[in-house]
Design a protein around this motif. Structure first.
Motif: not given
Length: 527
Positions: A19-30, A146-152, A165-175
């Motif tokens: 909605s704000e950055k205009g990136q239509k295809r984004t990734l979420l890494v959990l 939205l593409g969702v994947t574990a740590t690539p 187009d972008s990586l929206a958010y990544e939560y690290q295993l260490t965190d």
């Protein structure tokens, strides 16, 4: 259902990309075990409330069923199925869970108007680079994705950068481990040299058929080692072939370990899984069946006898044991001395480190240890060793940087001062990351005291700004404080608090910019 803090951050970050950055295809890494299905269920709920129609796309029936169940439980939103003879057309359900194998077919896609779905969620998004997914995405080319994947790994991210187009958010295993949401991981290298040099590659990884043959001569020795390490643990073993899995199960039972085997052909699979969970069996062997869509939190030992160079696959296997459970102390991950010419073979270090230099150093430390090693501790030690090596190699260059009388701090000096190997080794993956830094980014970097003229691309500028903002929130020393104190011989100032650095600078200023009496910069540590 109330989301955990990182889950809420992920939800907001994804929606901000759209909605704000205009990136239509984004990734979420959990990482596996941190609730990725819950997160995308809540994101889907937000889109449905806007009147949108959503497609959840996956390559396995278990993932589709899991997504459908989670959506209903977490949001009360019903789903329609698009798979084989089932179709979602004509359904009142706002969400469709669809099999990519079905939807990729030309006749099937032709039944849908290109604007039929407003949003598409791809579960296990590391598969999205395949032709089947691309046909579906090309057809619904106006939809947000939205593409969702574990740590690539870096290679995966580079490839995914061609789709997203972008990586929206990544939560690290260490965190996740540090925050108490996943079990700590201890790795142990079994001193058994397994030769897989003759195994060829297929589809970017080791050929499973040849892996089974290469592994066969070592199975009895591996079983003997497991008797030593797994007597009091609930263990899952991943093997390359069904026949190898069956043989290994027999060898374990012969040695007194109660073991069972499951595969895609097992008629009693659900019964065996339930009995393993209830404690009837100590060990569960499988031929890559349990990498996705199966959870047993009490598993506290994982043995990977299916070597791979695909980090996402390795993370899926190990992820079967990272969940928390009552009485569970940690996950024990058994590794072996894989004799191969390939340098990109995944090891326990690959779970948390992305830089190959760090992975190699961690693997060396874990291999040399005589007992199980906490992988986070091994990473810290490896990073410290590498930072030291780099500091020595760049000693003259860093000296020159520290002596230079410039208003702003050179990024390299700052990165070395705060031990930021991820910044030093950064490589852009997405198109926007490769563009020059924006004027807004450059002004923000200059305001923080970093010389923006030395930042080569928007991706690094974004990553650097994120680190600077986080350091400010944590109350750590600023780039200018670090440079000023390092110029006077103080060590590891990047770890100091802002107040500690400020107080020392005030003391030096009050002493006519000389080091106060009794202070030895090289050995000084803030109280």
């Amino acid at each position: 259902m109330e989301l955990r803090p990182y889950q809420e951050e992920a939800r907001k970050a994804v929606e901000a990309e759209w909605s704000e950055k205009g990136q239509k295809r984004t990734l979420l890494v959990l990482p596996t075990g941190t609730g990725k299905t819950i997160v995308f269920a809540k994101i889907i709920e937000d889109q449905v409330k806007k009147g949108e129609r959503v497609l959840v796309l996956a390559h396995r029936n278990e993932l589709l069923e899991q997504a459908s169940d989670k959506l209903l439980k977490a949001t009360k939103i019903p789903t329609a199925l698009e798979r084989a003879e089932h179709t979602s057309l004509g359904s009142f359900a706002p969400v469709t869970v669809g099999s990519v194998q079905t939807l990729q077919r030309e006749k099937r896609l032709a039944k849908f108007h290109p604007g039929y779905f407003n949003t598409i969620v791809i579960d296990e998004a590391h598969h999205a680079i395949s032709d089947g997914y691309q046909r579906v995405l090309d057809h619904f080319n106006q939809a947000k994705v939205l593409g969702v994947t574990a740590t690539p790994d870096r290679g995966d991210t580079q490839n995914l950068g061609k789709v997203f187009d972008s990586l929206a958010y990544e939560y690290q295993l260490t965190d996740a481990i540090k925050d108490g949401y996943l079990s700590s991981i201890k790795a142990m290298t079994i001193p058994l040299n397994i030769d897989i040099n003759g195994v060829k590659q297929s589809a970017g990884d080791f050929a499973v058929g040849q892996l089974g043959d290469a592994l066969d001569p070592y199975l009895e020795q591996i079983a003997d080692e497991m008797v030593k390490q797994c007597q009091n643990r609930k263990t899952v073993v991943f093997l390359p072939l069904i026949k190898t899995s069956r043989k290994f199960t027999r060898l374990l039972n012969e040695r007194g370990l109660t073991a069972a085997e499951v595969n895609g052909q097992s008629d009693n699979r659900e019964q065996i899984l339930a009995e393993f969970e209830d404690g009837k069996y100590q060990v569960l062997c499988n031929s890559m069946l349990l990498t996705e869509g199966w959870d047993c939190p009490s598993v506290d030992c994982v043995v990977v006898l299916r070597p791979t160079k695909v980090r996402a696959l390795y993370a899926q296997m190990v992820g079967r044991g990272t969940r928390l459970a009552p009485g569970k102390k940690e996950l024990l991950l058994l590794d072996f001395l894989w004799n191969t010419e390939r340098h990109d073979l995944c090891h326990p270090a690959s779970l948390i480190a992305k830089d190959q230099e760090v992975i190699d150093k961690m693997t060396e430390k874990i291999t040399e240890a005589s007992e199980a090693v906490d992988i986070q501790e091994a990473e810290q030690e490896a990073k410290q060793d590498i930072v030291k090596q780099r500091e020595e190699a760049l000693a003259e260059q860093l000296k020159a940087l520290r002596r230079r009388k410039r208003k702003l701090v050179d990024p390299l000096q700052f990165e070395m001062s705060i031990n930021a190997l991820d910044l030093q080794d950064y490589q852009p993956s997405f198109g926007w990351e490769m563009t020059p830094p924006s004027e807004k980014q450059m002004k923000a970097l200059d305001k923080f005291g970093i010389d923006s003229q030395e930042i080569g691309n928007a991706g690094l500028a974004s990553k650097m700004l994120g680190r600077l903002i986080k350091r400010k929130e944590m109350g750590l020393a600023t780039p200018k404080q670090i440079r000023l104190l390092e110029q006077r011989g103080f060590q590891k100032v990047g770890l100091w608090k802002f107040e500690e650095a400020s107080n020392m600078i005030s003391r030096i200023a009050a002493n006519h910019w000389q080091i106060p009496h009794g202070i030895i910069p090289r050995t000084y540590q803030p109280a």
